[in-house]
Write a protein that holds these residues in place. Sequence first.
Motif, mmCIF file in Angstrom:
data_model
loop_
_atom_site.group_PDB
_atom_site.id
_atom_site.type_symbol
_atom_site.label_atom_id
_atom_site.label_comp_id
_atom_site.label_asym_id
_atom_site.label_seq_id
_atom_site.Cartn_x
_atom_site.Cartn_y
_atom_site.Cartn_z
ATOM 1 N N LEU B 48 0.773 -1.218 0.019
ATOM 2 C CA LEU B 48 -0.123 0.089 -0.100
ATOM 3 C C LEU B 48 0.579 1.348 0.113
ATOM 4 N N PHE B 49 0.426 2.247 -0.787
ATOM 5 C CA PHE B 49 1.152 3.505 -0.639
ATOM 6 C C PHE B 49 1.047 4.343 0.442
ATOM 7 N N SER B 50 1.822 5.115 0.848
ATOM 8 C CA SER B 50 1.733 6.020 2.155
ATOM 9 C C SER B 50 0.530 6.946 1.928
ATOM 10 N N ALA B 51 0.088 7.356 3.110
ATOM 11 C CA ALA B 51 -1.319 8.212 3.136
ATOM 12 C C ALA B 51 -0.869 9.506 2.302
ATOM 13 N N LEU B 128 -6.812 15.062 2.762
ATOM 14 C CA LEU B 128 -5.595 14.479 3.525
ATOM 15 C C LEU B 128 -5.980 13.754 4.747
ATOM 16 N N LEU B 129 -6.917 14.256 5.302
ATOM 17 C CA LEU B 129 -7.237 13.405 6.582
ATOM 18 C C LEU B 129 -7.870 12.208 6.247
ATOM 19 N N LEU B 130 -8.584 12.116 5.423
ATOM 20 C CA LEU B 130 -9.281 10.854 5.088
ATOM 21 C C LEU B 130 -8.089 9.877 4.582
ATOM 22 N N CYS B 131 -7.292 10.355 3.815
ATOM 23 C CA CYS B 131 -6.100 9.274 3.360
ATOM 24 C C CYS B 131 -5.479 9.114 4.802
ATOM 25 N N HIS B 132 -5.051 10.046 5.752
ATOM 26 C CA HIS B 132 -4.407 9.747 7.016
ATOM 27 C C HIS B 132 -5.137 8.637 7.798
ATOM 28 N N ILE B 133 -6.576 8.603 7.762
ATOM 29 C CA ILE B 133 -7.226 7.812 8.712
ATOM 30 C C ILE B 133 -7.211 6.343 8.004
ATOM 31 N N THR B 134 -7.233 6.282 6.613
ATOM 32 C CA THR B 134 -7.469 5.119 5.966
ATOM 33 C C THR B 134 -6.167 4.388 5.573
ATOM 34 N N PHE B 135 -5.166 5.138 5.094
ATOM 35 C CA PHE B 135 -3.812 4.588 4.778
ATOM 36 C C PHE B 135 -2.818 4.400 5.482
ATOM 37 N N PRO B 136 -1.930 3.666 5.544
ATOM 38 C CA PRO B 136 -0.858 3.499 6.532
ATOM 39 C C PRO B 136 0.277 4.922 6.361
ATOM 40 N N GLU B 137 1.039 5.098 7.304
ATOM 41 C CA GLU B 137 1.879 5.947 7.389
ATOM 42 C C GLU B 137 3.170 5.405 7.092
ATOM 43 N N ASN B 138 3.364 4.781 5.837
ATOM 44 C CA ASN B 138 4.635 4.013 5.816
ATOM 45 C C ASN B 138 5.593 5.049 4.799
ATOM 46 N N THR B 139 6.789 4.329 4.422
ATOM 47 C CA THR B 139 7.450 5.119 3.442
ATOM 48 C C THR B 139 7.253 4.679 2.140
ATOM 49 N N ASN B 140 6.259 4.333 1.488
ATOM 50 C CA ASN B 140 6.133 3.818 0.119
ATOM 51 C C ASN B 140 5.538 5.030 -0.634
ATOM 52 N N PHE B 141 6.343 5.775 -1.432
ATOM 53 C CA PHE B 141 5.931 6.882 -2.189
ATOM 54 C C PHE B 141 5.619 6.377 -3.903
ATOM 55 N N LEU B 142 4.811 7.235 -4.453
ATOM 56 C CA LEU B 142 4.362 7.070 -5.680
ATOM 57 C C LEU B 142 5.463 6.644 -6.444
ATOM 58 N N PHE B 143 6.927 7.276 -6.317
ATOM 59 C CA PHE B 143 7.895 7.362 -7.093
ATOM 60 C C PHE B 143 9.089 6.147 -6.434
ATOM 61 N N GLY B 144 8.496 5.424 -5.559
ATOM 62 C CA GLY B 144 9.355 4.640 -4.833
ATOM 63 C C GLY B 144 9.542 4.611 -3.452
ATOM 64 N N SER B 179 6.513 14.640 5.434
ATOM 65 C CA SER B 179 5.724 14.644 4.312
ATOM 66 C C SER B 179 4.302 15.146 4.545
ATOM 67 N N ALA B 180 3.729 14.841 5.740
ATOM 68 C CA ALA B 180 2.385 15.468 6.109
ATOM 69 C C ALA B 180 2.299 16.857 6.186
ATOM 70 N N ILE B 181 3.283 17.633 6.719
ATOM 71 C CA ILE B 181 3.377 19.000 6.994
ATOM 72 C C ILE B 181 3.728 19.441 5.494
ATOM 73 N N TYR B 182 4.631 18.812 4.687
ATOM 74 C CA TYR B 182 4.811 19.342 3.165
ATOM 75 C C TYR B 182 3.347 19.474 2.580
ATOM 76 N N ASN B 183 2.460 18.477 2.525
ATOM 77 C CA ASN B 183 1.098 18.293 2.089
ATOM 78 C C ASN B 183 0.266 19.788 2.498
ATOM 79 N N VAL B 184 0.406 19.721 3.872
ATOM 80 C CA VAL B 184 -0.518 20.912 4.473
ATOM 81 C C VAL B 184 0.049 22.231 3.829
ATOM 82 N N TRP B 185 1.378 22.262 3.717
ATOM 83 C CA TRP B 185 2.046 23.623 2.958
ATOM 84 C C TRP B 185 1.582 23.953 1.690
ATOM 85 N N TYR B 186 1.498 22.623 1.055
ATOM 86 C CA TYR B 186 1.073 22.818 -0.561
ATOM 87 C C TYR B 186 -0.571 23.349 -0.575
#
Lengths: 249, 307
Positions: B48-51, B128-144, B179-186
């Motif tokens: 699974l990809f990261s939230a 973002l909140l829904l993603c964090h509730i549902t998906f794991p906070e791992n290190t699996n990003f879309l580009f690797g 990366s969570a704060i990075y998303n909020v920043w964006y």
Amino acid sequence: MVKTGGKQFVKTAAAMPLCLVQSAFELLSKPEEISAIDLFVSHLFGAMSLESHGTILLVMENMLFILTFQILFASHISRNFRTGGIYVFSRVQSRGHWYIARFFELTSYAAIYMLIYFMTLLWVSIRRSALPLDMSRIGTLVLLWGVSVLLTLQLSTITNLIALFLGTAASIFIVACGFIVLIVLAVVGNDIPAMLWLNPMGCLGFLYAPQTQQIWMVTYNLILTITLQLIGVHIVQHYDIALFDAEEK
Amino acid sequence: MRNAVLFQINIMFRKKNFQLAFLVMMGFSILAFIYTSMQQINSEQELLFSADALFCGNYYAPLWHYFSYIFVFVVALPYSMSYFSDKECGVLVALLCRINRLQYHISAMITCFIGNFLIIFFPFLLNLLLCHITFPENTNFLFGQRGTENFVSAVLGNTLIFSTENPTIPFLSLFLNNSAIYNVWYILLLSIMSGILGVFLLSLSRLWIKSRAILFLPIFFGLQMSSLATAYSYNRAIENSEVYFTNYTIMDYFAVAGYPGQSFMYLFIVVIGLLLFSAASLMVVLLRDEFVGGGLGYGKNRRKTVC
């Protein structure tokens, strides 16, 4: 009736500068060994092509020419209800006939707008192509022009009808969102035959398909357009001019 | 001024255009979440990809491309047409009897900014909140996976086939730290840009726009032009390795991990240009006679009004 005739036809000329600006990149590029008709179709539909299904899809980048028409003619019918509606509708014998007349006006504007856009784009494509124009494929362009006019008519009818209830800005926004959703469905559901056959955006892909599918593409769009006009006549006949002014105040 | 802003905010919240824009953006945010969830539904836990990677504001998110087209329409809706509406229905006279012109125009700009900010900020935050509730906070990003060669190459831009001023993803240290704060920043950046564009459209409507519908075109046209400029720059950079590629597509600057080649000087010039135009429009509108010309609804321009 407000502002008809010449001034409205002038609006359709916007297709030419729009096409030239959109094709600026093509105009600056060197000629290529690609058929002008193929360049034309790829420019109109974008780069996405699903060869396994033999279909092409209208993609986002190129929807500006259809949406510009929606924006220019979004209130072609609805503004008559707001501006002098009482005077207009107390004189016309049948609102249905009045609506049909407006529909034919809209059809002529759409046809001319698309013709100008297509001619400009064809000129750009011929200029870009290093090969001579294949006249035997002109029929493809005529078919595409016909379907594009029908598609534009469908969208502008919906925009105008929604504008009666929600105002011009909201109607353009809703139709643009609906348009985007249809494209997304056509792209995402390209494996599902129903999504290609029943979605007007997916249907466009039958341009290079066998003749049966091409006939379906034209007939289906024609049926959709006529159905929308019947709905339009029904709405206009039952719309209460005195009680509504949908424009946001 | 505070009362004028509160008064206009109150009006904005009651406008159906604002409600529609907010509703559509909320719908988009939830749909994007459902769509992403359906894509991930059959994945194994460790794949699974990261939230943070599945957030809808990510450049590689499946619906980001489509959002960038909805965005051009959304920014015009909340309050950019307020001056047009106020003049058209004659309420402007009543408003200017109660607050002075400077207060009216500035409060409208502030309200427009707030409205545009809200319609982007809350829906994206919800996603973002829904993603964090549902998906794991791992290190699996879309580009690797973080730390792998693919990830490092994508983040640092090692594999790019063109030369560019900024090959790395923007705000790299923030991305690597959290990366969570990075998303909020964006989300914050996109909301601010939405606000600025709304104010720009309001300013444009004060000067010459005579139809609500036309207000949808400038941003759409501008973004199309920026995409064309990017394509031109890309081709030149591919043909000649000494030429730097510059990404002119404005929306890429506001997508998480957006396409490389971003020039912050270009973005700065665009934003400053929009703000200067808004300020100049304010000056013009303050200097002219509101009820004689230069717009619609009154005096000699009354008959030219088309909705």
